[in-house]
Write a protein that holds these residues in place. Structure first.
Motif, PDB file in Angstrom:
ATOM      1  N   ALA A  53       4.041  90.735  59.711  1.00  0.00           N
ATOM      2  CA  ALA A  53       4.879  89.926  60.609  1.00  0.00           C
ATOM      3  C   ALA A  53       6.352  90.075  60.207  1.00  0.00           C
ATOM      4  O   ALA A  53       7.084  89.105  60.097  1.00  0.00           O
ATOM      5  CB  ALA A  53       4.444  88.461  60.587  1.00  0.00           C
ATOM      6  N   ALA A  54       6.739  91.307  59.985  1.00  0.00           N
ATOM      7  CA  ALA A  54       8.067  91.598  59.427  1.00  0.00           C
ATOM      8  C   ALA A  54       9.198  91.184  60.363  1.00  0.00           C
ATOM      9  O   ALA A  54       9.352  91.732  61.447  1.00  0.00           O
ATOM     10  CB  ALA A  54       8.183  93.084  59.102  1.00  0.00           C
ATOM     11  N   ASP A  55       9.988  90.216  59.907  1.00  0.00           N
ATOM     12  CA  ASP A  55      11.157  89.750  60.652  1.00  0.00           C
ATOM     13  C   ASP A  55      12.361  90.564  60.182  1.00  0.00           C
ATOM     14  O   ASP A  55      13.263  90.069  59.523  1.00  0.00           O
ATOM     15  CB  ASP A  55      11.371  88.256  60.425  1.00  0.00           C
ATOM     16  CG  ASP A  55      12.431  87.672  61.349  1.00  0.00           C
ATOM     17  OD1 ASP A  55      13.013  88.436  62.148  1.00  0.00           O
ATOM     18  OD2 ASP A  55      12.669  86.458  61.275  1.00  0.00           O
ATOM     19  N   PHE A  56      12.315  91.849  60.497  1.00  0.00           N
ATOM     20  CA  PHE A  56      13.338  92.809  60.064  1.00  0.00           C
ATOM     21  C   PHE A  56      13.757  93.615  61.285  1.00  0.00           C
ATOM     22  O   PHE A  56      12.911  94.011  62.089  1.00  0.00           O
ATOM     23  CB  PHE A  56      12.733  93.729  58.991  1.00  0.00           C
ATOM     24  CG  PHE A  56      13.740  94.489  58.182  1.00  0.00           C
ATOM     25  CD1 PHE A  56      14.240  93.967  57.007  1.00  0.00           C
ATOM     26  CD2 PHE A  56      14.181  95.737  58.593  1.00  0.00           C
ATOM     27  CE1 PHE A  56      15.165  94.675  56.252  1.00  0.00           C
ATOM     28  CE2 PHE A  56      15.099  96.452  57.848  1.00  0.00           C
ATOM     29  CZ  PHE A  56      15.597  95.922  56.675  1.00  0.00           C
ATOM     30  N   ASN A  57      15.026  93.877  61.406  1.00  0.00           N
ATOM     31  CA  ASN A  57      15.575  94.621  62.535  1.00  0.00           C
ATOM     32  C   ASN A  57      14.916  95.998  62.623  1.00  0.00           C
ATOM     33  O   ASN A  57      14.980  96.797  61.691  1.00  0.00           O
ATOM     34  CB  ASN A  57      17.086  94.754  62.350  1.00  0.00           C
ATOM     35  CG  ASN A  57      17.770  95.471  63.482  1.00  0.00           C
ATOM     36  OD1 ASN A  57      17.257  96.412  64.053  1.00  0.00           O
ATOM     37  ND2 ASN A  57      18.970  95.024  63.791  1.00  0.00           N
ATOM     38  N   GLN A  58      14.297  96.275  63.752  1.00  0.00           N
ATOM     39  CA  GLN A  58      13.558  97.518  63.935  1.00  0.00           C
ATOM     40  C   GLN A  58      14.470  98.740  63.896  1.00  0.00           C
ATOM     41  O   GLN A  58      14.090  99.787  63.386  1.00  0.00           O
ATOM     42  CB  GLN A  58      12.776  97.443  65.254  1.00  0.00           C
ATOM     43  CG  GLN A  58      11.817  98.564  65.466  1.00  0.00           C
ATOM     44  CD  GLN A  58      12.315  99.575  66.471  1.00  0.00           C
ATOM     45  OE1 GLN A  58      13.359  99.413  67.087  1.00  0.00           O
ATOM     46  NE2 GLN A  58      11.577 100.639  66.611  1.00  0.00           N
ATOM     47  N   ALA A  88       7.049  83.351  66.466  1.00  0.00           N
ATOM     48  CA  ALA A  88       8.213  83.308  65.575  1.00  0.00           C
ATOM     49  C   ALA A  88       9.053  84.576  65.707  1.00  0.00           C
ATOM     50  O   ALA A  88      10.286  84.521  65.717  1.00  0.00           O
ATOM     51  CB  ALA A  88       7.770  83.110  64.131  1.00  0.00           C
ATOM     52  N   LEU A  89       8.398  85.730  65.829  1.00  0.00           N
ATOM     53  CA  LEU A  89       9.145  86.983  65.958  1.00  0.00           C
ATOM     54  C   LEU A  89       9.772  87.119  67.342  1.00  0.00           C
ATOM     55  O   LEU A  89      10.843  87.716  67.477  1.00  0.00           O
ATOM     56  CB  LEU A  89       8.259  88.181  65.652  1.00  0.00           C
ATOM     57  CG  LEU A  89       7.789  88.283  64.196  1.00  0.00           C
ATOM     58  CD1 LEU A  89       7.005  89.555  63.980  1.00  0.00           C
ATOM     59  CD2 LEU A  89       8.950  88.189  63.231  1.00  0.00           C
ATOM     60  N   ILE A  94      15.126  87.092  70.049  1.00  0.00           N
ATOM     61  CA  ILE A  94      16.146  86.494  70.925  1.00  0.00           C
ATOM     62  C   ILE A  94      17.387  86.128  70.115  1.00  0.00           C
ATOM     63  O   ILE A  94      18.513  86.443  70.511  1.00  0.00           O
ATOM     64  CB  ILE A  94      15.577  85.258  71.647  1.00  0.00           C
ATOM     65  CG1 ILE A  94      14.497  85.690  72.640  1.00  0.00           C
ATOM     66  CG2 ILE A  94      16.692  84.477  72.354  1.00  0.00           C
ATOM     67  CD1 ILE A  94      13.665  84.548  73.188  1.00  0.00           C
ATOM     68  N   ILE A  95      17.199  85.516  68.978  1.00  0.00           N
ATOM     69  CA  ILE A  95      18.329  85.086  68.138  1.00  0.00           C
ATOM     70  C   ILE A  95      19.139  86.274  67.639  1.00  0.00           C
ATOM     71  O   ILE A  95      20.366  86.262  67.660  1.00  0.00           O
ATOM     72  CB  ILE A  95      17.827  84.240  66.952  1.00  0.00           C
ATOM     73  CG1 ILE A  95      17.299  82.896  67.461  1.00  0.00           C
ATOM     74  CG2 ILE A  95      18.926  84.031  65.916  1.00  0.00           C
ATOM     75  CD1 ILE A  95      16.554  82.086  66.426  1.00  0.00           C
ATOM     76  N   HIS A  96      18.454  87.320  67.186  1.00  0.00           N
ATOM     77  CA  HIS A  96      19.139  88.474  66.592  1.00  0.00           C
ATOM     78  C   HIS A  96      19.452  89.588  67.585  1.00  0.00           C
ATOM     79  O   HIS A  96      20.123  90.557  67.224  1.00  0.00           O
ATOM     80  CB  HIS A  96      18.298  89.031  65.442  1.00  0.00           C
ATOM     81  CG  HIS A  96      18.180  88.086  64.298  1.00  0.00           C
ATOM     82  ND1 HIS A  96      17.085  87.275  64.115  1.00  0.00           N
ATOM     83  CD2 HIS A  96      19.025  87.795  63.296  1.00  0.00           C
ATOM     84  CE1 HIS A  96      17.261  86.532  63.044  1.00  0.00           C
ATOM     85  NE2 HIS A  96      18.431  86.834  62.527  1.00  0.00           N
ATOM     86  N   SER A  97      18.924  89.507  68.778  1.00  0.00           N
ATOM     87  CA  SER A  97      19.146  90.503  69.835  1.00  0.00           C
ATOM     88  C   SER A  97      18.564  91.880  69.518  1.00  0.00           C
ATOM     89  O   SER A  97      19.010  92.871  70.083  1.00  0.00           O
ATOM     90  CB  SER A  97      20.647  90.642  70.142  1.00  0.00           C
ATOM     91  OG  SER A  97      21.183  89.416  70.543  1.00  0.00           O
ATOM     92  N   TYR A  98      17.616  91.943  68.607  1.00  0.00           N
ATOM     93  CA  TYR A  98      16.975  93.220  68.283  1.00  0.00           C
ATOM     94  C   TYR A  98      15.483  93.006  68.078  1.00  0.00           C
ATOM     95  O   TYR A  98      15.055  91.986  67.537  1.00  0.00           O
ATOM     96  CB  TYR A  98      17.547  93.844  66.993  1.00  0.00           C
ATOM     97  CG  TYR A  98      18.948  94.353  67.173  1.00  0.00           C
ATOM     98  CD1 TYR A  98      19.193  95.563  67.814  1.00  0.00           C
ATOM     99  CD2 TYR A  98      20.034  93.618  66.715  1.00  0.00           C
ATOM    100  CE1 TYR A  98      20.479  96.035  67.989  1.00  0.00           C
ATOM    101  CE2 TYR A  98      21.329  94.079  66.886  1.00  0.00           C
ATOM    102  CZ  TYR A  98      21.540  95.287  67.522  1.00  0.00           C
ATOM    103  OH  TYR A  98      22.812  95.749  67.695  1.00  0.00           O
TER     104      TYR A  98
END
Length: 176
Positions: A53-58, A88-89, A94-98
């Motif tokens: 569930a990596a919350d990291f910019n792709q 959550a992702l 949406i928050i990070h736009s990526y």
């Protein structure tokens, strides 16, 4: 601090290090493990990096993925668990736009020489909004056990191959 911890562990007699990172923890683990390449370029003691569930910019990860692919030849394997219904992702995107690495909607992202696993079947929205499958899914925990204890490749872990992914895209099957 995590990068220093890894550096200290690499300097010991420990033969294998397994790093499991979930959600925002991947923001610390990914660059830290990538930095170990400079520490021991011939052989990495980091045997496995599991990103769940990596919350990291792709987009940022695509650049780092090349380095991880090179690390495979020195002993480091990377396994990415993603899900299409991880709320959550979706919010983080949406928050990070990526797009986030842990998303598999509309498709699972595949990276050369890294193993990508679609865990959507184990991540129902009714349990922690689809974000906790890494710790509450017997199938995912069993798959990680096969990685760490048995050192099995995805083709030997009961996963379903995803067509046209060069044997790098897999799916955890739905239970009957």
């Amino acid at each position: 601090r995590f990068q220093q911890l890894l550096k200290d562990l690499v300097a010991t007699n420990v033969q294998r290090i397994y790093v499991v990172a979930h959600s925002m923890g991947t923001r610390i683990a990914i660059p830290s493990v990538a930095a170990t390449k400079a520490t021991a370029p011939q052989r990495s003691k980091v045997s496995e990096l599991v990103l769940a569930a990596a919350d990291f910019n792709q987009i940022e990860f695509k650049e780092l993925a090349r380095g991880f692919a090179e690390m495979r030849s020195t002993g480091t394997n990377v396994t990415i668990y993603a899900a299409s219904n991880d709320f959550a992702l979706k919010v983080s995107k949406i928050i990070h736009s990526y797009r986030r690495v842990g998303e598999s909607d509309p498709r699972l992202d595949i990276y050369a020489d890294l193993d990508s696993i679609d865990a959507s079947a184990t991540a129902p929205m009714r349990r922690a909004f689809g974000h906790s499958y890494i710790s509450d899914s017997a199938q995912v925990l069993g798959d990680m056990q096969d990685i760490v204890l048995k050192r099995l490749q995805p083709s030997n872990r009961g996963l379903e191959p995803i067509a046209n992914t060069s044997n790098r895209g897999w799916r955890i099957p739905r239970l009957p």
